[in-house]
Design a protein around this motif. Structure first.
Motif, PDB file in Angstrom:
ATOM      1  N   ASN A  70      40.961 101.040 -36.129  1.00  0.00           N
ATOM      2  CA  ASN A  70      41.176 102.127 -35.168  1.00  0.00           C
ATOM      3  C   ASN A  70      41.489 101.577 -33.782  1.00  0.00           C
ATOM      4  OD1 ASN A  70      40.816 104.247 -36.971  1.00  0.00           O
ATOM      5  ND2 ASN A  70      38.592 104.299 -36.681  1.00  0.00           N
ATOM      6  N   PHE A  71      40.898 100.417 -33.452  1.00  0.00           N
ATOM      7  CA  PHE A  71      41.159  99.791 -32.154  1.00  0.00           C
ATOM      8  C   PHE A  71      42.650  99.569 -31.963  1.00  0.00           C
ATOM      9  CE2 PHE A  71      42.016  96.160 -29.483  1.00  0.00           C
ATOM     10  CZ  PHE A  71      41.128  96.279 -28.425  1.00  0.00           C
ATOM     11  N   PHE A  72      43.289  98.957 -32.946  1.00  0.00           N
ATOM     12  CA  PHE A  72      44.721  98.681 -32.835  1.00  0.00           C
ATOM     13  C   PHE A  72      45.524  99.976 -32.791  1.00  0.00           C
ATOM     14  CE2 PHE A  72      48.790  98.358 -35.092  1.00  0.00           C
ATOM     15  CZ  PHE A  72      49.483  97.574 -34.187  1.00  0.00           C
ATOM     16  N   LYS A  73      45.232 100.882 -33.686  1.00  0.00           N
ATOM     17  CA  LYS A  73      46.003 102.123 -33.753  1.00  0.00           C
ATOM     18  C   LYS A  73      45.883 102.913 -32.450  1.00  0.00           C
ATOM     19  CE  LYS A  73      45.452 102.469 -38.763  1.00  0.00           C
ATOM     20  NZ  LYS A  73      44.796 103.175 -39.889  1.00  0.00           N
ATOM     21  N   THR A  74      44.660 102.964 -31.913  1.00  0.00           N
ATOM     22  CA  THR A  74      44.429 103.732 -30.684  1.00  0.00           C
ATOM     23  C   THR A  74      45.103 103.085 -29.479  1.00  0.00           C
ATOM     24  OG1 THR A  74      42.316 104.583 -31.484  1.00  0.00           O
ATOM     25  CG2 THR A  74      42.663 104.590 -29.099  1.00  0.00           C
ATOM     26  N   HIS A  75      44.873 101.801 -29.297  1.00  0.00           N
ATOM     27  CA  HIS A  75      45.350 101.160 -28.069  1.00  0.00           C
ATOM     28  C   HIS A  75      46.843 100.857 -28.096  1.00  0.00           C
ATOM     29  CE1 HIS A  75      41.483 101.008 -26.160  1.00  0.00           C
ATOM     30  NE2 HIS A  75      40.952 100.454 -27.240  1.00  0.00           N
ATOM     31  N   SER A  76      47.406 100.578 -29.247  1.00  0.00           N
ATOM     32  CA  SER A  76      48.858 100.380 -29.299  1.00  0.00           C
ATOM     33  C   SER A  76      49.565 101.694 -28.994  1.00  0.00           C
ATOM     34  CB  SER A  76      49.304  99.826 -30.659  1.00  0.00           C
ATOM     35  OG  SER A  76      48.981 100.715 -31.708  1.00  0.00           O
ATOM     36  N   HIS A  77      48.980 102.809 -29.459  1.00  0.00           N
ATOM     37  CA  HIS A  77      49.567 104.128 -29.179  1.00  0.00           C
ATOM     38  C   HIS A  77      49.420 104.488 -27.700  1.00  0.00           C
ATOM     39  CE1 HIS A  77      50.849 108.243 -29.788  1.00  0.00           C
ATOM     40  NE2 HIS A  77      49.741 108.674 -29.205  1.00  0.00           N
ATOM     41  N   VAL A 197      51.453  98.398 -15.660  1.00  0.00           N
ATOM     42  CA  VAL A 197      50.765  99.042 -16.789  1.00  0.00           C
ATOM     43  C   VAL A 197      49.840  98.033 -17.478  1.00  0.00           C
ATOM     44  CG1 VAL A 197      51.073 100.093 -19.072  1.00  0.00           C
ATOM     45  CG2 VAL A 197      52.599 100.727 -17.178  1.00  0.00           C
ATOM     46  N   ILE A 198      50.333  96.823 -17.688  1.00  0.00           N
ATOM     47  CA  ILE A 198      49.546  95.793 -18.374  1.00  0.00           C
ATOM     48  C   ILE A 198      48.284  95.460 -17.575  1.00  0.00           C
ATOM     49  CG2 ILE A 198      49.510  93.385 -19.139  1.00  0.00           C
ATOM     50  CD1 ILE A 198      51.208  95.229 -20.906  1.00  0.00           C
ATOM     51  N   ILE A 199      48.425  95.267 -16.275  1.00  0.00           N
ATOM     52  CA  ILE A 199      47.276  94.930 -15.425  1.00  0.00           C
ATOM     53  C   ILE A 199      46.229  96.040 -15.463  1.00  0.00           C
ATOM     54  CG2 ILE A 199      46.552  94.612 -13.025  1.00  0.00           C
ATOM     55  CD1 ILE A 199      49.214  93.117 -12.582  1.00  0.00           C
ATOM     56  N   ASP A 200      46.690  97.283 -15.392  1.00  0.00           N
ATOM     57  CA  ASP A 200      45.769  98.424 -15.401  1.00  0.00           C
ATOM     58  C   ASP A 200      45.065  98.539 -16.750  1.00  0.00           C
ATOM     59  OD1 ASP A 200      44.708 100.972 -14.249  1.00  0.00           O
ATOM     60  OD2 ASP A 200      45.864 101.846 -15.891  1.00  0.00           O
ATOM     61  N   TYR A 201      45.812  98.367 -17.840  1.00  0.00           N
ATOM     62  CA  TYR A 201      45.221  98.532 -19.167  1.00  0.00           C
ATOM     63  C   TYR A 201      44.253  97.407 -19.481  1.00  0.00           C
ATOM     64  CZ  TYR A 201      45.100 101.041 -23.556  1.00  0.00           C
ATOM     65  OH  TYR A 201      44.683 101.821 -24.602  1.00  0.00           O
ATOM     66  N   ARG A 202      44.574  96.216 -19.013  1.00  0.00           N
ATOM     67  CA  ARG A 202      43.687  95.083 -19.218  1.00  0.00           C
ATOM     68  C   ARG A 202      42.310  95.357 -18.618  1.00  0.00           C
ATOM     69  NH1 ARG A 202      41.271  91.586 -16.515  1.00  0.00           N
ATOM     70  NH2 ARG A 202      40.823  89.460 -17.253  1.00  0.00           N
ATOM     71  N   LYS A 203      42.277  95.953 -17.437  1.00  0.00           N
ATOM     72  CA  LYS A 203      41.011  96.272 -16.772  1.00  0.00           C
ATOM     73  C   LYS A 203      40.173  97.231 -17.618  1.00  0.00           C
ATOM     74  CE  LYS A 203      42.743  95.669 -12.043  1.00  0.00           C
ATOM     75  NZ  LYS A 203      43.134  96.386 -10.793  1.00  0.00           N
ATOM     76  N   LYS A 204      40.843  98.164 -18.282  1.00  0.00           N
ATOM     77  CA  LYS A 204      40.131  99.139 -19.110  1.00  0.00           C
ATOM     78  C   LYS A 204      39.477  98.474 -20.326  1.00  0.00           C
ATOM     79  CE  LYS A 204      43.256 102.986 -18.003  1.00  0.00           C
ATOM     80  NZ  LYS A 204      44.259 103.919 -18.562  1.00  0.00           N
ATOM     81  N   LEU A 205      40.097  97.424 -20.820  1.00  0.00           N
ATOM     82  CA  LEU A 205      39.607  96.786 -22.049  1.00  0.00           C
ATOM     83  C   LEU A 205      38.603  95.663 -21.812  1.00  0.00           C
ATOM     84  CD1 LEU A 205      42.820  96.436 -24.254  1.00  0.00           C
ATOM     85  CD2 LEU A 205      40.923  98.013 -24.577  1.00  0.00           C
ATOM     86  N   GLU A 206      38.542  95.167 -20.594  1.00  0.00           N
ATOM     87  CA  GLU A 206      37.800  93.932 -20.336  1.00  0.00           C
ATOM     88  C   GLU A 206      36.339  93.986 -20.761  1.00  0.00           C
ATOM     89  OE1 GLU A 206      37.274  90.595 -16.793  1.00  0.00           O
ATOM     90  OE2 GLU A 206      38.055  92.589 -16.308  1.00  0.00           O
TER      91      GLU A 206
END
Length: 222
Positions: A70-77, A197-206
């Motif tokens: 689910n991690f991959f499906k959710t975050h790739s989407h 977008v990458i920088i922002d999303y990285r912060k969410k996942l850290e």
């Protein structure tokens, strides 16, 4: 998963050939996407080639668990949706970019949180002898293993995975991957927007990205 994420699962091994095996399917695709090998059709019972084969099989198992998670499906989407505005006019498929982006972000997080080092990864690859690799590739049906050896030597010398520790380089890495399919995937403006977008999303996942690695590790033990 990308190179460093695969390496994470065997970061404590002392066998360089096993580590090579865990990334060899992707290395071969990068060397020449037309290369298709089926080493499982051959008998690797002992020696270094046996360790490469075991690593190869683990690569396939890890990818299977990751892409079904689910991690991959959710975050790739979610990444696909976040990247859509930056892709206006680009030939790159949003789903493809979301897929690759989450894998590169995971590699970045493993490096920046010091779960692994790129140096350790390259040290393993540098310890593998070309003769052993050629033996494995030949037995697996590759007609001209020298094609891969040339690529592999350059891959080790370039050591570009070190750049993944710099978050602003992830967008460039995405561009490089896309250029294997599309000659001009992004304009400079699109690349800058993707980077944001990458920088922002990285912060969410850290804070919780290691959960997917723990989930896969548990399945590997079953």
């Amino acid at each position: 998963m990308n190179f460093l994420s695969h390496y994470y699962f065997d970061r404590h091994t002392t066998n360089c050939y096993h580590v090579l095996g865990t990334v060899l399917p992707d290395l071969l695709k990068n060397a020449d996407k037309s290369i298709i090998l089926h080493p499982q059709e051959y008998n690797y019972t002992d020696g270094p080639a046996h360790h490469i084969f075991n690593g190869w099989e683990k690569h396939l198992e890890v990818d299977r668990h990751f892409h079904n998670a689910n991690f991959f499906k959710t975050h790739s989407h979610q990444l696909k949706l976040a990247l859509l505005p930056a892709l206006n006019g680009s030939p790159v498929k949003p789903f493809f970019l979301g897929h690759i982006a989450i894998e590169l972000i995971l590699d970045n997080l493993l490096l920046t949180t010091e779960q692994i080092t790129a140096h350790g990864f390259y040290e393993h690859l540098g310890s593998c002898e070309d003769e052993v690799i050629i033996e494995f590739l030949t037995k697996s049906g590759m007609k001209d293993p020298s094609l891969f050896i040339r690529f592999f030597t350059k891959f080790k010398n370039d050591q570009y995975l070190h750049t993944y520790a710099r978050t602003e380089q992830v967008a460039y890495a995405l561009k490089r991957i896309c250029m294997r399919i599309w000659s001009n995937p992004f304009t400079p403006g699109q690349e800058a927007a993707i980077n944001e977008v990458i920088i922002d999303y990285r912060k969410k996942l850290e804070s919780n990205f290691l959960e997917i690695f723990s989930e896969i590790e548990a399945k590997l033990l079953c």
